[in-house]
Design a protein around this motif. Structure first.
Motif: not given
Length: 380
Positions: A32-35, A37, A66, A69, A72, A74
Motif C-alpha cells: 500500500i502506498y502511503s498518503w 495513493r 498497513s 505504515q 502515514e 497507508a
C-alpha cells in the motif's frame, strides 16, 4: 446532516484467510502506498522467495491498512484488480458487518487530517519501525458515519476530486525549463547565420576586487545561487558586507557565466554594477554584439551541449575559459534585430509555463486534502 458516531469494531471486522505457501508455486503480493495513493502491485515471486512472513487471501472491496505504515496514511480499498493477490500479516483487510458502511467513504476519512490523527493515536511508538497499528486500538476508534447514501455521495465526490488531481499531475511539467536551450538554439539556427567562435563575440573582463579594495560602485553580490538555470533571470542578490576572498567586478551590459558545473547553465546579463564569485567568468560583448542576444546564445544548446561534453568526465565539472572561447557558435553579429525579441518572447513563454506548472503542482497537492478536510472536519 445526521451524523452517527460509531466504534470501528461495531461496523467493521478483520477478514482474511491464511494460506500455506507452496515452494513450487508463485505468488503476487500487494503493498500500500502511503498518503492514500492506492494499492501497490508487487512482481510475482516464487514461493521460495516469500520469506518468513505469514500470508493471507483477502476480500475484494475491503478497507486495507498497513499495520506498520497506517500512521502515514497507508490506507486503500481493494478491488477486482487485487483478486489474485495475497497480503502478508502486515496488512489488515476490514469488511463491513453492516450495510450502513461504505468502505470508500472510510478510506477517504482515514486519509483526512482527522482520520489520520486517529490512526496515529492507534499506532503508538516513538520510532518509525515501532509505530505499529494496534488492532484493538483501531477497532476502539470512534468515527463519524452519515447515512449510507450520504457516505456514497461523499465518496463519489472525493473520487472525482482525486481524478481531477491526477489529471492535473499528468499534464504538469509539459514545458520543462531544460527544453528552453534547445528551443533557443532552433530559433537561432532558423536565422541561418555563419559560424564563428565565442572568443570572436566576447572577451574576458577580469576586474578583481580583493577584501578592502574600493568597490567602484558595487553594492550587491550576484552569485550562481542568484541566477536561474536556462532562463538567465536573476532572482535576488546579497548586499556586500564583510566580503572574504577575492571577487570579480561586473558592469551593466557584461555577462556572468557560471563555469562551475556548467550543466546548470547559469548565464546572466548584468544590469548593474556588482560583484560575483570567481566561479563565474565575466564576459564583455565585442562591439556590435547585443548583450541580451549573446546571453541567449550562451544559454542555448549551441554552448550548453559543448560545455557538458567538455566536462562530463570530471568529478567536479569546471569549464576552462580557453575551451569556452574556442567553441563554435552562430555569429549573432549578423543576426536580424528581431531575433533578440523572438528569443526574449520564447524565454518568457517558457518561464510562464514553468510557473504555471509549479502552481498546478501546488494546487494538485492541496486539492484532495483540502476537499477531504472540508468535509470531515465539519462533522460534529
Amino acid at each position: 446532516m445526521n451524523i452517527e458516531w460509531v466504534r470501528v469494531g461495531d461496523v467493521l471486522e478483520l477478514q482474511r484467510t491464511p494460506i500455506e505457501v507452496a515452494l513450487t508455486e508463485s505468488y503476487k503480493r500487494i503493498g500500500i502506498y502511503s498518503w492514500g495513493r492506492g494499492i501497490l502491485h508487487r512482481p510475482e515471486v516464487a514461493g521460495t522467495e516469500m520469506g518468513s512472513l505469514r500470508y493471507f487471501t483477502f476480500p475484494v472491496g475491503s478497507l486495507m491498512l498497513s499495520n506498520i505504515q497506517a500512521w502515514e496514511a497507508a490506507v486503500a480499498v481493494t478491488s477486482e484488480a487485487e483478486a489474485n493477490y495475497v497480503a502478508s500479516n502486515r496488512f489488515l483487510p476490514y469488511v463491513p458487518t453492516t450495510d450502513r458502511v461504505d468502505v470508500r467513504y472510510l478510506a477517504h476519512y482515514f486519509v483526512s487530517d482527522r482520520g489520520l490523527e486517529q490512526l496515529r493515536y492507534a499506532s503508538p511508538g516513538t520510532q518509525v519501525r515501532n509505530r505499529t497499528l494496534g488492532k484493538k486500538l483501531f477497532e476502539n476508534l470512534t468515527i463519524p458515519l452519515p447515512p449510507i447514501d450520504e457516505q456514497r455521495r461523499i465518496a463519489a465526490h472525493l473520487d472525482w476530486v482525486q481524478s481531477i488531481s491526477r489529471s492535473m499531475e499528468s499534464h504538469a511539467g509539459k514545458f520543462p525549463m531544460t527544453v528552453l536551450p534547445r528551443a533557443s538554439a532552433a530559433a537561432i539556427i532558423a536565422a541561418e547565420l555563419p559560424m564563428t567562435t565565442v572568443g570572436e563575440l566576447a572577451s574576458v573582463a577580469p576586474e578583481t576586487v580583493h577584501p578592502g579594495d574600493p568597490l567602484q560602485g558595487a553594492a550587491e553580490f550576484v552569485g550562481l545561487e542568484h541566477v536561474h538555470s536556462h532562463s538567465g533571470i536573476r532572482h535576488g542578490s546579497r548586499a556586500i558586507g564583510e566580503e572574504s576572498g577575492r571577487k570579480f567586478l561586473f558592469r551593466p551590459g557584461q555577462l556572468t557565466y557560471g563555469y562551475l558545473r556548467p550543466y546548470l547553465n547559469k548565464v546572466w546579463v548584468a544590469d548593474r554594477i556588482g560583484l560575483c564569485s570567481v566561479e563565474q567568468f565575466v564576459l564583455d560583448p565585442v562591439d556590435g554584439v547585443d548583450p541580451d542576444l549573446l546571453g541567449h546564445l550562451l544559454r542555448s544548446a549551441h554552448v550548453l551541449d559543448q560545455s557538458v561534453a567538455a566536462t562530463n568526465q570530471l568529478h567536479l565539472p569546471r569549464l576552462s575559459l580557453k575551451t569556452l572561447l574556442a567553441m563554435q557558435v552562430p555569429d549573432v553579429r549578423r543576426a536580424p534585430r528581431s531575433l533578440v525579441g523572438r528569443l526574449d518572447a520564447l524565454r518568457d513563454r517558457f518561464v510562464r509555463a514553468h510557473e504555471l506548472s509549479n502552481e498546478m503542482t501546488a494546487l494538485k497537492k492541496g486539492l484532495l486534502p483540502a476537499a477531504r478536510n472540508e468535509i470531515f472536519t465539519a462533522m460534529r
